[in-house]
Design a protein around this motif. Sequence first.
Motif, mmCIF file in Angstrom:
data_model
loop_
_atom_site.group_PDB
_atom_site.id
_atom_site.type_symbol
_atom_site.label_atom_id
_atom_site.label_comp_id
_atom_site.label_asym_id
_atom_site.label_seq_id
_atom_site.Cartn_x
_atom_site.Cartn_y
_atom_site.Cartn_z
ATOM 1 N N ASN A 1 6.496 5.056 -1.290
ATOM 2 C CA ASN A 1 5.607 5.461 -2.376
ATOM 3 C C ASN A 1 5.571 4.459 -3.520
ATOM 4 O O ASN A 1 4.515 4.243 -4.132
ATOM 5 N N GLU A 2 6.706 3.824 -3.837
ATOM 6 C CA GLU A 2 6.708 2.890 -4.958
ATOM 7 C C GLU A 2 5.883 1.644 -4.648
ATOM 8 O O GLU A 2 5.405 0.977 -5.570
ATOM 9 N N GLU A 3 5.687 1.325 -3.360
ATOM 10 C CA GLU A 3 4.865 0.181 -2.979
ATOM 11 C C GLU A 3 3.440 0.588 -2.614
ATOM 12 O O GLU A 3 2.484 -0.110 -2.949
ATOM 13 N N ALA A 4 3.296 1.725 -1.917
ATOM 14 C CA ALA A 4 1.968 2.167 -1.478
ATOM 15 C C ALA A 4 1.181 2.805 -2.621
ATOM 16 O O ALA A 4 -0.050 2.676 -2.682
ATOM 17 N N PHE A 5 1.887 3.515 -3.509
ATOM 18 C CA PHE A 5 1.227 4.215 -4.615
ATOM 19 C C PHE A 5 1.943 3.873 -5.924
ATOM 20 O O PHE A 5 2.583 4.739 -6.544
ATOM 21 N N PRO A 6 1.853 2.603 -6.360
ATOM 22 C CA PRO A 6 2.649 2.153 -7.518
ATOM 23 C C PRO A 6 2.311 2.861 -8.820
ATOM 24 O O PRO A 6 3.147 2.903 -9.735
ATOM 25 N N ASN A 7 1.123 3.436 -8.926
ATOM 26 C CA ASN A 7 0.721 4.094 -10.164
ATOM 27 C C ASN A 7 0.900 5.615 -10.114
ATOM 28 O O ASN A 7 0.542 6.312 -11.071
ATOM 29 N N ALA A 8 1.416 6.116 -9.005
ATOM 30 C CA ALA A 8 1.594 7.565 -8.856
ATOM 31 C C ALA A 8 2.845 8.038 -9.591
ATOM 32 O O ALA A 8 3.694 7.240 -10.002
#
Length: 332
Positions: free
Chosen positions: A277-284
């Motif tokens: 998630n920290e790489e695929a959705f960095p703004n989440a």
Amino acid sequence: MFKPSAIYYEKEIENYELGKKLLEKYKEVPKKEIENHNNIEEMRKKSNKEFPYMKQNLIIGVRKTHKFVENHKTSDFLVPYTSSGCTASCMYCYLVCNYNKCAYLRLFVNREQMLEKIIKTAKKSEKELTFEIGSNSDLILENSITGNLKWTIENFKNAKKGKLTLPTKFDMVDDILNLDHQGKITIRMSVNPEEIINKVEFGTSRLKERVIAINKLKEAGYNIGILIAPVIMVENWKELYSELIKYLEGNLSEKVKKEAFFEIIFMTYSFVHVKINEEAFPNAIQLYQKEQMTGRGKGKYMYKNELRKDGEIFIREQMKKYFPFSKIEYIV
């Protein structure tokens, strides 16, 4: 409507009616033949930041594993069925179990073989069995691609014994509303506050549409369950879930409120989720909260016991307030 950017397929699917139909349906989509849907090397090598783009691919194969797993919640067995994975990207999804190996949508074309085993198992049993056919995928979503759920209901209705159940986060139910399901099918809609859906359950149906779908399904005679899942302890979570339960009370039909049961599940998370998630959705939003969570097996996290107990008390209070006569099957 999902349109894949590429299709990876096993040659053997050409021997099945559904396999031929899918290849024809997506004849304009780029394709690559693979040896095994469980081992697509180029997918495994992709970086975590490419995870959302991998979800745009479609894998088609033949399911070779047919082991039923005992279950003691709303079914007797978890059954490997016509799909695994999903096109949506819920940040907590338990199918994201091995980095990039198993969360994209895989379709299996040997549906006759799988349904036949369910029917035979049900027939041989002394008691009425319920089979969970959607534990690895979302069959409402899959049905919009394959028609498999419609096919399953039509071919299961004359089985002398057995029932089927499946969960969903999607509202595309019109295709199954007019079927003669003989009351053998339970559909369990998963719901969350709209804020959680927007920030965490990417690519799924809105809360309003999910509730409308529940009412349609009940009017069509389906048995209905409602999953409040997963409960995620964001900063204002009690306010959000209180409003959710209140919204359900105000918008579900009287038939649903009278007959539906509830399942409530608190979120579990993992080291793998954190990394992807920290790489695929960095703004989440960050779902892992060190001060709230504790270890649960290798690389997995759950809410600390005191938070979890407080959460259960709160949810039960809200359910008693708005759904005093509804059955809660379990809270975990």
